[in-house]
Design a protein around this motif. Structure first.
Motif, PDB file in Angstrom:
ATOM      1  N   ALA A   1       0.832  -1.212   0.000  1.00 15.53           N
ATOM      2  CA  ALA A   1       0.000   0.000   0.000  1.00 15.53           C
ATOM      3  C   ALA A   1       0.862   1.255   0.000  1.00 15.53           C
ATOM      4  O   ALA A   1       0.568   2.217  -0.724  1.00 15.53           O
ATOM      5  N   SER A   2       1.936   1.253   0.773  1.00 15.48           N
ATOM      6  CA  SER A   2       2.792   2.442   0.796  1.00 15.48           C
ATOM      7  C   SER A   2       3.531   2.605  -0.531  1.00 15.48           C
ATOM      8  O   SER A   2       3.755   3.728  -0.985  1.00 15.48           O
ATOM      9  N   THR A   3       3.875   1.498  -1.185  1.00 17.55           N
ATOM     10  CA  THR A   3       4.517   1.586  -2.501  1.00 17.55           C
ATOM     11  C   THR A   3       3.556   2.187  -3.521  1.00 17.55           C
ATOM     12  O   THR A   3       3.932   3.069  -4.297  1.00 17.55           O
ATOM     13  N   ARG A   4       2.327   1.714  -3.494  1.00 18.14           N
ATOM     14  CA  ARG A   4       1.337   2.251  -4.441  1.00 18.14           C
ATOM     15  C   ARG A   4       1.021   3.711  -4.153  1.00 18.14           C
ATOM     16  O   ARG A   4       0.841   4.520  -5.070  1.00 18.14           O
ATOM     17  N   ARG A   5       0.950   4.050  -2.863  1.00 18.04           N
ATOM     18  CA  ARG A   5       0.666   5.435  -2.487  1.00 18.04           C
ATOM     19  C   ARG A   5       1.799   6.360  -2.948  1.00 18.04           C
ATOM     20  O   ARG A   5       1.563   7.430  -3.499  1.00 18.04           O
ATOM     21  N   SER A   6       3.036   5.934  -2.745  1.00 16.10           N
ATOM     22  CA  SER A   6       4.162   6.768  -3.158  1.00 16.10           C
ATOM     23  C   SER A   6       4.260   6.853  -4.679  1.00 16.10           C
ATOM     24  O   SER A   6       4.683   7.872  -5.224  1.00 16.10           O
ATOM     25  N   ALA A   7       3.859   5.786  -5.382  1.00 21.16           N
ATOM     26  CA  ALA A   7       3.842   5.835  -6.848  1.00 21.16           C
ATOM     27  C   ALA A   7       2.795   6.828  -7.343  1.00 21.16           C
ATOM     28  O   ALA A   7       2.988   7.491  -8.364  1.00 21.16           O
ATOM     29  N   HIS A   8       1.703   6.944  -6.610  1.00 21.47           N
ATOM     30  CA  HIS A   8       0.662   7.907  -6.971  1.00 21.47           C
ATOM     31  C   HIS A   8       1.205   9.336  -6.908  1.00 21.47           C
ATOM     32  O   HIS A   8       0.932  10.157  -7.777  1.00 21.47           O
ATOM     33  N   TYR A   9       1.997   9.620  -5.893  1.00 20.52           N
ATOM     34  CA  TYR A   9       2.568  10.966  -5.746  1.00 20.52           C
ATOM     35  C   TYR A   9       3.627  11.275  -6.798  1.00 20.52           C
ATOM     36  O   TYR A   9       3.954  12.428  -7.038  1.00 20.52           O
ATOM     37  N   SER A  10       4.162  10.248  -7.434  1.00 13.84           N
ATOM     38  CA  SER A  10       5.206  10.492  -8.432  1.00 13.84           C
ATOM     39  C   SER A  10       4.656  11.210  -9.659  1.00 13.84           C
ATOM     40  O   SER A  10       5.409  11.830 -10.396  1.00 13.84           O
ATOM     41  N   ARG A  11       3.353  11.151  -9.870  1.00 15.54           N
ATOM     42  CA  ARG A  11       2.747  11.817 -11.019  1.00 15.54           C
ATOM     43  C   ARG A  11       2.476  13.296 -10.773  1.00 15.54           C
ATOM     44  O   ARG A  11       2.103  14.015 -11.682  1.00 15.54           O
ATOM     45  N   ALA A  12       2.654  13.704  -9.549  1.00 15.50           N
ATOM     46  CA  ALA A  12       2.431  15.113  -9.209  1.00 15.50           C
ATOM     47  C   ALA A  12       3.609  15.956  -9.698  1.00 15.50           C
ATOM     48  O   ALA A  12       4.697  15.436  -9.966  1.00 15.50           O
ATOM     49  N   PRO A  13       3.406  17.268  -9.815  1.00 10.66           N
ATOM     50  CA  PRO A  13       4.499  18.142 -10.264  1.00 10.66           C
ATOM     51  C   PRO A  13       5.737  18.067  -9.359  1.00 10.66           C
ATOM     52  O   PRO A  13       6.847  18.251  -9.823  1.00 10.66           O
ATOM     53  N   TRP A  14       5.545  17.781  -8.092  1.00  8.34           N
ATOM     54  CA  TRP A  14       6.681  17.683  -7.172  1.00  8.34           C
ATOM     55  C   TRP A  14       7.176  16.235  -7.050  1.00  8.34           C
ATOM     56  O   TRP A  14       7.905  15.895  -6.128  1.00  8.34           O
ATOM     57  N   GLY A  15       6.815  15.395  -8.003  1.00  9.04           N
ATOM     58  CA  GLY A  15       7.146  13.976  -7.960  1.00  9.04           C
ATOM     59  C   GLY A  15       8.630  13.691  -7.866  1.00  9.04           C
ATOM     60  O   GLY A  15       9.038  12.702  -7.263  1.00  9.04           O
ATOM     61  N   ILE A  16       9.440  14.553  -8.442  1.00  8.73           N
ATOM     62  CA  ILE A  16      10.893  14.346  -8.380  1.00  8.73           C
ATOM     63  C   ILE A  16      11.394  14.406  -6.940  1.00  8.73           C
ATOM     64  O   ILE A  16      12.356  13.738  -6.579  1.00  8.73           O
ATOM     65  N   LEU A  17      10.696  15.154  -6.112  1.00  6.44           N
ATOM     66  CA  LEU A  17      11.106  15.271  -4.713  1.00  6.44           C
ATOM     67  C   LEU A  17      10.737  14.033  -3.901  1.00  6.44           C
ATOM     68  O   LEU A  17      11.306  13.792  -2.829  1.00  6.44           O
ATOM     69  N   THR A  18       9.792  13.257  -4.405  1.00  3.57           N
ATOM     70  CA  THR A  18       9.354  12.060  -3.668  1.00  3.57           C
ATOM     71  C   THR A  18      10.093  10.794  -4.105  1.00  3.57           C
ATOM     72  O   THR A  18       9.784   9.710  -3.620  1.00  3.57           O
ATOM     73  N   ALA A  19      11.056  10.920  -4.998  1.00  4.04           N
ATOM     74  CA  ALA A  19      11.796   9.746  -5.486  1.00  4.04           C
ATOM     75  C   ALA A  19      12.462   8.954  -4.363  1.00  4.04           C
ATOM     76  O   ALA A  19      12.386   7.718  -4.370  1.00  4.04           O
ATOM     77  N   PRO A  20      13.100   9.581  -3.387  1.00  5.91           N
ATOM     78  CA  PRO A  20      13.689   8.776  -2.300  1.00  5.91           C
ATOM     79  C   PRO A  20      12.642   8.007  -1.497  1.00  5.91           C
ATOM     80  O   PRO A  20      12.878   6.864  -1.096  1.00  5.91           O
ATOM     81  N   VAL A  21      11.482   8.599  -1.299  1.00  8.18           N
ATOM     82  CA  VAL A  21      10.415   7.913  -0.567  1.00  8.18           C
ATOM     83  C   VAL A  21       9.924   6.715  -1.367  1.00  8.18           C
ATOM     84  O   VAL A  21       9.683   5.635  -0.812  1.00  8.18           O
ATOM     85  N   ARG A  22       9.778   6.886  -2.684  1.00 10.06           N
ATOM     86  CA  ARG A  22       9.362   5.772  -3.538  1.00 10.06           C
ATOM     87  C   ARG A  22      10.379   4.639  -3.487  1.00 10.06           C
ATOM     88  O   ARG A  22      10.015   3.465  -3.407  1.00 10.06           O
ATOM     89  N   HIS A  23      11.639   4.998  -3.506  1.00 10.41           N
ATOM     90  CA  HIS A  23      12.689   3.984  -3.458  1.00 10.41           C
ATOM     91  C   HIS A  23      12.663   3.229  -2.123  1.00 10.41           C
ATOM     92  O   HIS A  23      12.771   1.998  -2.095  1.00 10.41           O
ATOM     93  N   LEU A  24      12.508   3.936  -1.035  1.00 13.94           N
ATOM     94  CA  LEU A  24      12.432   3.283   0.279  1.00 13.94           C
ATOM     95  C   LEU A  24      11.192   2.389   0.389  1.00 13.94           C
ATOM     96  O   LEU A  24      11.257   1.301   0.971  1.00 13.94           O
ATOM     97  N   ALA A  25      10.086   2.846  -0.166  1.00 16.54           N
ATOM     98  CA  ALA A  25       8.867   2.041  -0.132  1.00 16.54           C
ATOM     99  C   ALA A  25       9.056   0.756  -0.931  1.00 16.54           C
ATOM    100  O   ALA A  25       8.609  -0.321  -0.512  1.00 16.54           O
TER     101      ALA A  25
END
Length: 135
Positions: free
Chosen positions: A24-48
């Motif tokens: 669920a956290s992986t899918r949630r973080s992948a959802h945020y990657s499509r946002a304009p600030w998605g580049i900033l969430t890359a470390p969170v996606r990787h950790l998830a």
């Protein structure tokens, strides 16, 4: 909390619950990657993603203590493979098969065509719904 350090699960249900939470956290973080600030969430996606992979590894390595845990592990891994949710390497599949080997007769009885009974005639709720057929 997105990430928490936990001990190894004591039961298969805890291992499955950990994987569901990690997925669920992986899918949630992948959802945020499509946002304009998605580049900033890359470390969170990787950790998830790392957390999810670790949860799958723990699930594969888990040694069931009884036939019920073995059936639950088998059904969850089959569902994961069927949904393409967790790509498993051949070595991981082999490890999962080896951990389920001691329960082969009970699993064969539970998974045989047309049977809706519990494992090895022990009373418990069935994991498979009454209308579902596993072949």
């Amino acid at each position: 909390m997105l990430f928490a350090f936990r001990r190894r699960p004591a039961t298969i249900r805890q291992a499955v619950s950990t994987h569901v939470s990690a997925r669920a956290s992986t899918r949630r973080s992948a959802h945020y990657s499509r946002a304009p600030w998605g580049i900033l969430t890359a470390p969170v996606r990787h950790l998830a993603l790392l957390r999810e992979r670790r949860a799958v590894r723990v699930l594969v390595d888990f040694e069931p203590r009884n036939a019920d845990e073995a059936q639950e592990k088998l059904l969850y891994l089959v569902a994961l493979l069927g949904a393409n949710a967790a790509p498993l390497a051949y070595a991981e599949l082999r490890k999962a098969i080896v951990t389920l080997q001691p329960f082969k007769p009970c699993l064969a009885e539970a998974m045989s065509r047309g049977k809706r009974t519990s494992l090895c005639s022990t009373p418990r709720e069935n994991i498979v719904s009454p209308g579902m057929r596993i072949e």
